[in-house]
Structure formats: C-alpha cells, structure tokens
Write an enzyme that holds these catalytic residues in place. Structure first.
Site, PDB file in Angstrom:
ATOM      1  N   CYS A 115      40.080  29.648  37.558  1.00  0.00           N
ATOM      2  CA  CYS A 115      40.777  30.531  38.524  1.00  0.00           C
ATOM      3  C   CYS A 115      39.941  30.812  39.765  1.00  0.00           C
ATOM      4  CB  CYS A 115      41.176  31.836  37.861  1.00  0.00           C
ATOM      5  SG  CYS A 115      42.090  31.588  36.336  1.00  0.00           S
ATOM      6  N   HIS A 255      42.606  37.459  42.711  1.00  0.00           N
ATOM      7  CA  HIS A 255      43.196  36.540  41.729  1.00  0.00           C
ATOM      8  C   HIS A 255      44.286  37.291  40.970  1.00  0.00           C
ATOM      9  CE1 HIS A 255      43.924  33.625  38.764  1.00  0.00           C
ATOM     10  NE2 HIS A 255      43.276  34.243  37.795  1.00  0.00           N
ATOM     11  N   ASN A 285      49.883  33.993  36.135  1.00  0.00           N
ATOM     12  CA  ASN A 285      48.556  33.513  36.526  1.00  0.00           C
ATOM     13  C   ASN A 285      48.639  32.005  36.789  1.00  0.00           C
ATOM     14  OD1 ASN A 285      45.910  32.620  36.606  1.00  0.00           O
ATOM     15  ND2 ASN A 285      45.244  33.801  34.816  1.00  0.00           N
TER      16      ASN A 285
HETATM   17  N1  ACO Z   1      53.613  40.327  22.997  1.00  0.00           N
HETATM   18  C1  ACO Z   1      53.395  41.328  22.120  1.00  0.00           C
HETATM   19  N2  ACO Z   1      52.183  41.593  21.596  1.00  0.00           N
HETATM   20  C2  ACO Z   1      51.161  40.800  21.985  1.00  0.00           C
HETATM   21  C3  ACO Z   1      51.324  39.748  22.880  1.00  0.00           C
HETATM   22  C4  ACO Z   1      52.606  39.503  23.396  1.00  0.00           C
HETATM   23  N3  ACO Z   1      52.862  38.530  24.270  1.00  0.00           N
HETATM   24  N4  ACO Z   1      50.126  39.144  23.078  1.00  0.00           N
HETATM   25  C5  ACO Z   1      49.236  39.797  22.328  1.00  0.00           C
HETATM   26  N5  ACO Z   1      49.859  40.794  21.647  1.00  0.00           N
HETATM   27  C6  ACO Z   1      49.286  41.736  20.709  1.00  0.00           C
HETATM   28  C7  ACO Z   1      48.019  41.217  20.103  1.00  0.00           C
HETATM   29  O1  ACO Z   1      48.306  40.353  19.021  1.00  0.00           O
HETATM   30  C8  ACO Z   1      47.370  42.507  19.631  1.00  0.00           C
HETATM   31  O2  ACO Z   1      47.958  42.883  18.425  1.00  0.00           O
HETATM   32  P1  ACO Z   1      47.062  43.463  17.228  1.00  0.00           P
HETATM   33  O3  ACO Z   1      46.433  44.720  17.792  1.00  0.00           O
HETATM   34  O4  ACO Z   1      48.065  43.719  16.158  1.00  0.00           O
HETATM   35  O5  ACO Z   1      46.063  42.389  16.932  1.00  0.00           O
HETATM   36  C9  ACO Z   1      47.805  43.516  20.688  1.00  0.00           C
HETATM   37  O6  ACO Z   1      48.921  42.918  21.381  1.00  0.00           O
HETATM   38  C10 ACO Z   1      46.731  43.855  21.696  1.00  0.00           C
HETATM   39  O7  ACO Z   1      46.055  42.695  22.065  1.00  0.00           O
HETATM   40  P2  ACO Z   1      44.923  42.719  23.150  1.00  0.00           P
HETATM   41  O8  ACO Z   1      44.396  41.324  23.367  1.00  0.00           O
HETATM   42  O9  ACO Z   1      43.944  43.804  22.864  1.00  0.00           O
HETATM   43  O10 ACO Z   1      45.768  43.193  24.435  1.00  0.00           O
HETATM   44  P3  ACO Z   1      45.252  43.470  25.863  1.00  0.00           P
HETATM   45  O11 ACO Z   1      45.584  44.824  26.279  1.00  0.00           O
HETATM   46  O12 ACO Z   1      43.810  43.024  26.053  1.00  0.00           O
HETATM   47  O13 ACO Z   1      46.153  42.481  26.743  1.00  0.00           O
HETATM   48  C11 ACO Z   1      45.952  40.349  27.787  1.00  0.00           C
HETATM   49  C12 ACO Z   1      46.117  41.094  26.479  1.00  0.00           C
HETATM   50  C13 ACO Z   1      47.170  40.607  28.652  1.00  0.00           C
HETATM   51  C14 ACO Z   1      45.832  38.861  27.486  1.00  0.00           C
HETATM   52  C15 ACO Z   1      44.692  40.847  28.527  1.00  0.00           C
HETATM   53  O14 ACO Z   1      43.606  40.878  27.624  1.00  0.00           O
HETATM   54  C16 ACO Z   1      44.316  40.006  29.697  1.00  0.00           C
HETATM   55  O15 ACO Z   1      44.990  39.984  30.695  1.00  0.00           O
HETATM   56  N6  ACO Z   1      43.137  39.335  29.634  1.00  0.00           N
HETATM   57  C17 ACO Z   1      42.671  38.550  30.742  1.00  0.00           C
HETATM   58  C18 ACO Z   1      43.246  37.194  30.698  1.00  0.00           C
HETATM   59  C19 ACO Z   1      42.913  36.470  31.977  1.00  0.00           C
HETATM   60  O16 ACO Z   1      42.871  37.081  33.017  1.00  0.00           O
HETATM   61  N7  ACO Z   1      42.636  35.190  31.942  1.00  0.00           N
HETATM   62  C20 ACO Z   1      42.283  34.644  33.244  1.00  0.00           C
HETATM   63  C21 ACO Z   1      41.591  33.489  33.218  1.00  0.00           C
HETATM   64  S1  ACO Z   1      42.677  32.137  33.063  1.00  0.00           S
HETATM   65  C22 ACO Z   1      41.836  30.751  33.622  1.00  0.00           C
HETATM   66  O17 ACO Z   1      40.739  30.805  34.110  1.00  0.00           O
HETATM   67  C23 ACO Z   1      42.569  29.449  33.444  1.00  0.00           C
END
Ligand code: ACO
Length: 337
Positions: A115, A255, A285
C-alpha cells in the site's frame, strides 16, 4: 549542477465498473453491513472483470493523466508501476503499460511496496527528475486485488478493491512540487501481511492451491496497531524534512484502508476532517492505487488550491510506510505547471 524541482503536473485514475456491496458479502460469508461499515467504513468496492488485468486498468489511468499533462507518450522517459498484483512475474506490468500507451522512449519497471507503493514510486521519480536524469516520469499505483482475495475468508475479503491511479512527475517552478519524501520498512514484521505462495519460496503446486496459499493472509489487528502508530509518525517525519510542522498541512490524502486508522491520524495531526480526502467507502482498500486514486479525485474536484501543502501518507505490507509533502499548484484547475 543545481537540482531541479520535481512535482506532480497531472493525475488520472480508473476504477472497474463492477461493484460489490456489503450486502453481497452477507450472502457469501458470515458478516453484515453494520459490522463492515462500523469496523472499516467500507460500503462497496470495485472489482475487475475476469479478463481485466492490472495493466489494463493501469493503462486507462495513465492515458487520463497523460491527456491532462499536455505531454505525449513519446515524451515519457520512465514508467514506474507500483503493484502487488502484477499481470505476471515478468515482463513487468510497467513494460506492458509502456507497450499499451506507446511510450517508446521510456524505461520501465515495477515497484513492490504494497500500500506504500505509490509513495515509493513518486519518491523514486522525484529523485530522477530533480537530478535532471529524466524530464517526465509516469508513476502508476494499480491493483486487481480481487484476483488474490480469498472470498471464503471474512477477515480479509470485505476489505479490498481494484483500481488504478497515475501521476506525471516533471520539472516545476521553484517552491512548488515535491518538497520532501520519506519512505521506510520493517521486514521483520513482514509475516503480518503476505501472499505466501507463487514465488520461489513456495512455487505454485497442487498443494499450495489446496492450502489456499495464493491468497492474501493478514493479521488484521496487528496491522491495525502498526498503522495507527506509523501514519502520524511518517507524516511528521516528512514534514520535518522540509522544515514544516503538522500545523502547516492544508490537505491530507491518506492511504484508504480503514476510517478508524484515518481518524487516528487526523487526531494526531490535529487536522480538520474536512481537509482530509476519504473515498474508501466507495472503493475499499486498493493498496498501491488508494492514494493515487484519492489524489486524482481531490484534484478533479478542485479541492487542492494553489500553494496548498498537501501530505500523502500510507503504510502497507512489507511492512512499509511513506509520506510525501507537496506544494500544490493548479493549472486550468486540474494540474500543476
Ligand atoms: N464480519 C464480522 N465479523 C468479523 C469480520 C467480518 N467481516 N471479520 C472479522 N470479524 C470478527 C473476527 O473474527 C473477530 O471475532 P472473534 O473476536 O470472535 O475472534 C472480531 O470480528 C474482531 O476481530 P478483530 O480483528 O479484532 O477486528 P478489528 O477491530 O481489528 O477489525 C480489521 C478488523 C477491519 C481487519 C482491522 O483490524 C483492520 O482494518 N486492520 C488493518 C488492515 C489493513 O489496513 N491492511 C492494510 C494493508 S493491505 C496491503 O498492504 C496489501
């Protein structure tokens, strides 16, 4: 010889027509619109057609930037394509774009910094132009992430979209253009975000396909923590490199990964939210294309005024990060001179 001043003289972008809404994901994985919008800010994303590759959308974005720049394809000296979804391992996507647009005098190569790729690309371009080695460099951030997203994994499939953005970097008048660029990496945390198979470590095999190792794998919460920290830090570092402070920012193009990550950067940089460009609700993203598309949209909407200090900042797989500080100048409302 004195250094020249390099800046973005034109931008362009293209996103595929097909939309995937959150309601679509409700049908294929255990998720819901409320979770996706509240945890990420994403409402829909674009996906490429089956026969549409990264070079196809990169070419469309490039042609739009070229048209606005007043340059011909023959005047482009170098093409840099930032992507984690190249058409194939080789030839580079940049070489394919070179052929498509007829930039017969251009050198061409790809950059892979996930990214952060577009900022890595313009940092390289700035260096070539300011040294006088090249006059016109075409930098493209382009991704077809839908080709490597695991649509059975709710943790990742809802996040990503396809698109391409382009910028032409050329000499600009003193005081304008790219004032500073800062890029960084931490390879020791690289396992947080990978596409494990298909390279020399795990060449494609029946087993790697069975194990779904050709898809994106991500530790979302760890990437999230890293992103929260690095966005503000990288922006402040780039600002300090050109003698500026966060108070000097007129417009921020971050980003587009998650509104909560953008909000935390906005808070740290103490910038008013109306000076921050956000379009991830429409596109998700798009990795290296995110900042490039956002910059082009802001430019097209005439949100960037002459003399504005515009900061681009991003983070991504690698791990990588980067920020650039630009002093903007419009010409005809759409481009720098
Ligand atoms: N729908 C419902 N529940 C979900 C989903 C979904 N789509 N995805 C995950 N959950 C659940 C998880 O399983 C977890 O459940 P559990 O507690 O029973 O295990 C719960 O939601 C919370 O999961 P977290 O990972 O703690 O959620 P978080 O608040 O961190 O949000 C997210 C997840 C949106 C992925 C966030 O962590 C994020 O944005 N991270 C950054 C990702 C990113 O920016 N990547 C960029 C780089 S990409 C590149 O370079 C190609």
């Amino acid at each position: 010889m004195l250094n020249k001043h390099a800046g973005i003289i034109a931008t362009g972008s293209y996103v595929p027509e097909k939309r995937l809404t959150n309601e679509y994901f409700e049908q294929i994985v255990d998720t819901n619109n409320e979770w996706i919008v509240s945890r990420t800010g994403i409402e829909e994303r674009r996906v490429a057609a089956e026969n549409e590759a990264t070079s196809d959308i990169a070419t469309k974005a490039a042609l739009r930037a070229l048209e606005k720049s007043g340059r011909t394809a023959e005047e482009i000296d170098l093409i840099i394509v930032a992507t984690v979804t190249p058409d194939m391992a080789f030839p580079s996507t940049a070489c394919i774009v070179q052929k498509n647009i007829g930039a017969v005098n251009a050198a061409a190569f790809d950059v892979e910094a996930a990214c952060s790729g577009f900022i890595y690309g313009i940092t390289i371009a700035e260096s070539f132009v300011s040294k006088g080695a090249y006059k016109n460099v075409l930098v493209i951030g382009a991704e077809t992430l839908s080709k490597i997203v695991d649509y059975t994994d709710r943790n990742t499939c809802i996040l990503f979209g396809d698109g391409a953005g382009a910028a032409i970097i050329s000499e600009v008048e003193e005081g304008y253009g790219i004032l500073s660029s800062y890029i960084g990496a931490n390879g020791s945390a690289g396992e947080l975000l990978t596409q494990p198979a298909g390279g020399s470590r795990l060449p494609a095999s029946e087993q790697t396909v069975r194990d779904r190792l050709h898809y994106i794998q991500m530790n979302g919460s760890e990437v999230f923590k890293f992103a929260i920290k690095i966005m503000g830090e990288a922006a402040e570092k780039a600002l300090s490199m050109c003698g500026m402070k966060k108070e000097d920012i007129d417009f921020l193009v971050p980003h587009q990964a998650n509104t909560r990550i953008i909000d935390s950067a906005v808070k740290r940089l103490k910038i008013s939210p109306d000076k921050v460009y956000v379009n991830l609700n429409k596109y998700g993203n798009m990795s290296s294309a995110s900042i490039a598309v956002a910059l082009d949209e802001a430019n097209e909407k005439n949100l960037l005024k002459d003399g504005d200090v515009v900061v681009l900042v991003g983070f991504g797989g690698g791990l990588t990060w980067g920020a650039s500080v630009l002093r903007w100048k419009n010409s005809g409302g759409k481009q720098h001179v």
